[in-house]
Design a protein around this motif. Structure first.
Motif, short mmCIF file in Angstrom:
data_model
loop_
_atom_site.label_atom_id
_atom_site.label_comp_id
_atom_site.label_asym_id
_atom_site.label_seq_id
_atom_site.Cartn_x
_atom_site.Cartn_y
_atom_site.Cartn_z
N VAL A 75 0.84 -1.21 0.00
CA VAL A 75 0.00 0.00 0.00
C VAL A 75 0.87 1.25 0.00
CG1 VAL A 75 -1.73 1.30 1.28
CG2 VAL A 75 -1.93 -1.18 1.09
N SER A 76 1.98 1.24 0.76
CA SER A 76 2.87 2.40 0.81
C SER A 76 3.42 2.73 -0.57
CB SER A 76 4.02 2.14 1.79
OG SER A 76 3.54 1.96 3.10
N PHE A 77 3.88 1.71 -1.28
CA PHE A 77 4.39 1.96 -2.63
C PHE A 77 3.26 2.39 -3.57
CE2 PHE A 77 8.05 -0.90 -1.44
CZ PHE A 77 9.04 0.07 -1.61
N ALA A 78 2.05 1.85 -3.32
CA ALA A 78 0.92 2.20 -4.19
C ALA A 78 0.56 3.67 -4.07
CB ALA A 78 -0.29 1.33 -3.85
N GLN A 80 2.69 5.93 -3.31
CA GLN A 80 3.95 6.63 -3.61
C GLN A 80 4.66 7.17 -2.36
OE1 GLN A 80 2.97 9.57 -6.57
NE2 GLN A 80 2.70 8.04 -8.19
N ASP A 81 4.44 6.50 -1.23
CA ASP A 81 5.20 6.84 -0.03
C ASP A 81 6.43 5.93 0.00
OD1 ASP A 81 6.18 7.55 2.39
OD2 ASP A 81 4.37 7.12 3.55
N TYR A 82 7.42 6.29 -0.85
CA TYR A 82 8.57 5.42 -1.06
C TYR A 82 9.46 5.30 0.19
CZ TYR A 82 7.07 5.97 -5.88
OH TYR A 82 6.32 5.99 -7.02
N ALA A 83 9.51 6.34 1.00
CA ALA A 83 10.34 6.29 2.20
C ALA A 83 9.84 5.21 3.14
CB ALA A 83 10.34 7.65 2.90
N GLU A 84 8.53 5.26 3.44
CA GLU A 84 7.97 4.25 4.34
C GLU A 84 8.01 2.87 3.71
OE1 GLU A 84 3.75 3.01 6.42
OE2 GLU A 84 4.02 5.06 5.70
N GLY A 85 7.70 2.79 2.40
CA GLY A 85 7.76 1.50 1.71
C GLY A 85 9.15 0.90 1.76
N PHE A 267 -14.45 7.70 5.22
CA PHE A 267 -14.05 6.85 4.10
C PHE A 267 -13.48 7.63 2.92
CE2 PHE A 267 -17.02 4.29 6.57
CZ PHE A 267 -16.31 3.09 6.70
N GLU A 268 -12.70 8.66 3.28
CA GLU A 268 -11.96 9.38 2.24
C GLU A 268 -10.60 8.70 2.10
OE1 GLU A 268 -11.66 13.50 3.01
OE2 GLU A 268 -13.82 13.82 3.22
N PHE A 269 -10.38 8.06 0.98
CA PHE A 269 -9.17 7.25 0.80
C PHE A 269 -8.05 8.06 0.18
CE2 PHE A 269 -12.71 4.27 0.91
CZ PHE A 269 -12.26 3.35 1.83
N ASN A 270 -7.70 9.19 0.82
CA ASN A 270 -6.55 9.93 0.31
C ASN A 270 -5.27 9.35 0.91
OD1 ASN A 270 -5.95 11.22 2.88
ND2 ASN A 270 -7.75 12.51 2.49
N ILE A 275 -2.10 6.13 4.83
CA ILE A 275 -0.85 5.98 5.58
C ILE A 275 -1.14 5.89 7.08
CG2 ILE A 275 1.27 7.16 6.22
CD1 ILE A 275 1.38 8.28 3.38
N TYR A 276 -2.10 6.69 7.56
CA TYR A 276 -2.45 6.63 8.99
C TYR A 276 -3.02 5.26 9.33
CZ TYR A 276 -3.63 8.57 13.55
OH TYR A 276 -3.66 8.83 14.90
#
Length: 957
Positions: A75-78, A80-85, A267-270, A275-276
């Motif tokens: 999900v992190s890569f999806a 685009q949170d590459y640092a956490e991924g 249910f806002e999937f931003n 990430i939270y």
């Protein structure tokens, strides 16, 4: 060396030995054995290696805990949170690598221990007998075996004595095969008809024999059948199953928490909300739990091996701590096992003979009434000479150099043989004039052994019998000093006289054997010796005398028994000895003595029991019905003349009382009781059948080792509870912070992280796992063997309460830091996009508050590791010797110190702090962090004080 495995049955044993290069008397040399082992490989079937690295690797990722991390990474890569991924990739790789390495090592260790505890072989190399692992047997080895042994390889028989082997595994025949040594000529001779061969994995059920190995490993008959055998999968222990169940419960909780995050944010999937949700999901998962459990179990197995206890089944690690009753043998376990003949009584003599010398010493004086008696003069007495002959010939022990311990056989047999040597009438000398022709081995049913020997007179055979007092019941005569016989049938006065002497010798702690003799002939029986029936041979015997054998209790046995009493463990002695002998030894080792100490210790012990019920014979115990046994106030502490079936009844009786029992055994007939017991403990010098039926094998046969194993089992279980508490209370604190954190929203209405996902991973793995591992190797508490056994399982009410209480302390205090820095000392501005921003300026207050939460969390969970060392004792309590509790565990000290310092650089290194951890440097906020730690310490001490005051149940952590 010729190949002989295919037609060994059709050739004479001399030809087979010549082809294999084996000397009929001395076997092969060690150098030759090493050479053959390299050539033929180990004597084991394919698939027995037991360690599959790919399977272990798959096991590291195929679990609920890792599944959550993988989902979070994807999900992190999806989004685009590459640092956490990227961090999650490293976390998964690290966790998998650590778990793989430790479990691989654990499996290799277990595999090695399984081989050490596997069926063994008694080989003759260079003229001396050795006991080796069956895997080290090679073609050409000279083997000896007896009742209860498992044949380690395919062998050609050289010598048999009443040998019968159970070959149902290969032939399907229920009746054991009677063995011979003559060649069997013919084509297509089936395995069942090859009576001069014995095969790998079959079991000796009668007699004994000597043979030469012709095939090993996959070249054996069982190897040919078993080429496709696959590795038996390792079964999860009950504790592992509970922890796996916990993992899946946590996985469901993680999904529910993610759902709560989405529900709160409509249910806002931003990206930020996703990430939270990921952060909250991974906060509940103790990522290091699998690795820590693997390490602790591996270290526990190795530690127990060093203490002479080989763990064959991992379930024993957790079963040992729950043991409430230990049923132990006497000889060699509670006693030294080096028995020595000290007393001989012969009818018609004024006094007993006393024999000097220590165990295994073939020199010793003979005396009577304190005066030395010449051995030659004593042997002129036909009675005395016949008694010595029986001790030497009705005997399976062998002596090479007694003084150097080069003896083999049953301890009682060795003692009798050594006595014969002292009288200058050892087996080698007597064998020159009397050869054994038939043996009726000792059995738990008959409680005697007989040997038929052929002397110079081919018309007559000598029958020598020795055994328990039951032998007297099959005696019709008694011999006087001149050799004349007198009938004793119906002579109650003589029977009473013998009984009195038996009782007196037994009261001295001696094991008493009855010696008897007769002469027989084939003409009298009307058939060859080989077809004589045991019942026919063992009747009409002549009573010769009594032999008293001393087996000195081990010095450590009394200490260990008293340790058991203080630990709430009842010790039962189940022995084949006379009732008076058993009672004497039981008193000497403390089984029958009252325990001194606290009221709790006295209540925990069952030592103070009336003699009438605490000491029984097997006949008395077996005569009771189940209802009568259950009606006894206490089960017997000593059962004399014990049989294997009595042991099974004892285990069943303990189970009906909801007791958790450990049983020791060494004979083939002990297998049922070892299997039925909660913990089966076999003796290293015992039969292979007993070893394969057990959970633990003792290499030193010592009762003290059993007690050490119980203490080690309690330590391992206690430590697992400690680090499970540490990891789960940490996770509970994180969940509290993040759940309440949903209420803190920025200007855009998005919840702001009190902890970032990378911070959570850092806390769980880098900060939390090392102290948890250190708790896993925590030394045993000084009170570990002073409380009753723990029978309530891993997750007790107290442990669950501690998880939530300490988790609440940690979570609420960490969240207080967040509130103080942002609202009390800050402007209350949460800015926007502080969950993903790398710019320090607008998010300065949030980043500093997040750093304060991170550091307070870090130091509290590190300090909490000390709480987990003992959940009721104050941190101000000192260890034994006045040592500070803070420095007793050096690994814990190092992990806490390093863990406290490691996160500090992440606060101040540019880019790493803002882009990866989403935090900033601290200044005056350190004061709040320090105060938070002090408050946590105060609350922990108050909580433990309340537990000490209001919780009365014993606690062994």
């Amino acid at each position: 060396m010729e190949a002989v495995s295919g037609d060994a049955h059709g050739r004479s044993f001399e030809e087979v030995c010549k082809a294999l290069g084996t000397n009929l008397d001395s076997g092969i040399s060690e150098a030759r054995a090493t050479e053959l082992l390299k050539k033929h490989g180990r004597n084991e079937l394919k698939g027995q290696a037991g360690v599959n690295p790919w399977k272990i690797l798959l096991g590291q990722v195929a679990n609920g805990l890792t599944a959550v991390l993988i989902i979070a990474m994807i999900v992190s890569f999806a989004v685009q949170d590459y640092a956490e991924g990227g961090v999650l990739v490293l976390v998964i790789a690290f966790n998998t690598a650590v778990g793989f390495i430790q479990e691989y090592r654990a499996e290799k260790t277990m595999d090695a221990l399984r081989k050490m505890a596997s069926p063994s072989a008694k080989v003759i190399r260079e003229g001396a007998q050795h006991r080796i692992s069956s895997g080290d047997a090679v073609p050409g080895d000279l083997l000896t075996f007896e009742v209860g042994d498992i044949i380690p390889a395919d062998c050609r028989l050289l010598e048999v004595l009443n040998l019968e082997v159970d070959e149902a595994l290969l032939t399907g025949e229920a009746v054991p095969s009677l063995k011979t040594v003559e060649p069997i000529v013919g084509e297509d001779v089936t395995i069942g008809d090859r009576t001069n061969m014995v095969y790998s994995s079959t079991t000796v059920v009668k007699g004994r024999g000597r043979a030469v190995v012709v095939s090993t490993g996959m070249a054996t008959e069982i190897g040919r059948i078993s080429k496709a055998i696959s590795e038996t999968p390792t079964q999860s222990t009950p504790m592992q199953k509970k922890l796996n169940k916990m993992a899946y419960v946590l996985l469901v909780c993680a999904l529910l928490l993610a759902l709560i995050v989405f529900a709160v944010n409509k249910f806002e999937f931003n990206t930020e909300i996703v990430i939270y949700a990921i952060a909250l999901s991974i906060a509940i998962i103790p990522e290091g739990l699998i690795a820590v459990i693997t390490i602790v179990q591996a270290l526990g197995v190795r530690r127990m091996a060093k203490q002479h206890a080989l763990v064959r089944k991992l379930v024993a690690l957790e079963s040992l701590q729950a043991v409430t009753n230990i049923c132990s043998d006497k000889t060699g376990t509670l006693t030294q096992g080096k028995m020595v003949v000290t007393t001989v009584w012969l009818p018609g003599h004024d006094a007993e003979y006393s024999i000097g010398g220590q165990a295994y010493e073939t020199e010793g004086n003979l005396s009577s009434r304190g005066r030395v008696v010449a051995k030659e003069a004593a042997l002129e007495d036909v009675n005395f000479r016949t008694l010595v002959e029986c001790c030497a010939l009705c005997n399976t022990a062998n002596i090479v150099e007694a003084s150097e311990g080069k003896v083999w056989g049953d301890p009682t047999e060795i003692a009798l043989q050594v006595f014969a040597y002292k009288m200058n009438m050892g087996k080698p000398m007597l064998r020159k004039i009397k050869e054994p022709v038939e043996e009726f081995p000792f059995s738990s049913d008959t409680k005697r052994m007989s040997m038929v020997c052929q002397g110079a007179d081919k018309e007559l055979q000598d029958v020598y019998t020795k055994g328990a007092e039951v032998v007297l019941t099959i005696c019709d005569n008694v011999m006087d000093r001149t050799g004349d016989l007198r009938g004793i049938t119906g002579d109650e006065e003589f029977v009473k006289l013998v009984a009195v002497h038996q009782e007196e010798m037994a009261k001295q702690g001696l094991r008493v054997l009855v010696i008897a003799y007769r002469q027989a002939s084939e003409k009298a029986f009307g058939k060859p010796i080989a077809k004589w029936d045991r019942a026919e041979v063992e009747r009409g015997l002549t009573f010769i005398g009594l032999v008293g054998i001393r087996d000195t209790p081990r010095t450590e046995s009394e200490i260990s028994v008293r340790q058991c009493h203080r630990a709430g463990i009842s010790v039962h002695m189940l022995t084949g000895d006379h009732k008076a002998t058993a009672l004497t030894i039981a008193r000497e080792v403390g089984i029958m003595e009252p325990v001194t100490g606290s009221k709790r210790a006295r209540e925990a012990s069952h030592a103070v029991v009336p003699i009438s019920t605490s000491v029984m014979t097997a006949t008395e115990f077996d005569a009771l019905s189940e209802k009568e046994v259950d009606a006894l106030d206490e089960l017997p502490l000593v059962i004399a003349r014990c049989t294997p079936s009595t042991k099974v009844r004892m285990i069943e009786a303990l189970h009906r009382r909801n007791k958790f029992a450990a049983m020791t055994g060494d004979g083939v007939n002990d297998a049922p009781s070892l299997k039925k017991a909660d913990v089966g403990i076999a003796m290293g010098a015992g039969s292979d059948v007993a070893k394969t039926s057990s959970d633990i094998v003792l290499t030193d046969n010592n009762f003290a080792t059993i007690v050490q194993a119980v203490a080690e089992g309690r330590r391992i279980f206690s430590n697992i509870r400690k680090f499970v508490l540490h990891l789960l209370s940490t996770n509970a604190g994180q969940v509290i912070v993040l759940l309440i954190g949903l209420a803190f929203k920025d200007g855009s209405g998005t919840s702001v992280f009190p902890l970032s996902p990378v911070q959570i991973l850092f806390l769980n793995l880098v900060t939390g796992t090392p102290p948890a591992m250190a708790l896993g190797i925590e030394p045993a508490s000084s009170t570990i063997m002073q409380v009753p056994p723990h029978l309530r399982g891993l997750f007790t009410k107290e442990l669950i309460m501690d998880i939530f209480v300490y988790g609440s302390f940690i979570g609420v205090l960490a969240l207080t830091n967040w509130v103080l820095i942002i609202y009390a000392f800050g402007n209350g501005d949460l800015a926007t996009l502080c969950n993903t921003a790398s710019n320090l300026d607008p998010c300065s207050t949030v980043f500093r508050a997040r750093s304060a939460v991170q550091m307070s969390f870090t130091w509290m969970i590190l300090f909490h590791a000390y709480n987990c060392r003992h959940l009721r004792a104050s941190l101000f309590t000192t260890e034994g010797g006045g040592r500070s509790r803070f420095f007793a565990n050096k690994v814990l000290v190092a992990s806490v110190f390093i863990g406290a310092v490691m996160p500090i650089p992440t606060l101040y290194i540019p880019t790493l702090n803002t882009d990866i951890f989403k935090q900033g440097g601290l200044t005056w906020e350190w004061v709040i962090v320090m105060i938070t730690l002090f408050v946590f310490f105060f609350l922990s001490e108050v909580y433990k004080l309340l537990k000490r005051r209001f919780m009365t149940t014993p606690y062994n952590m």
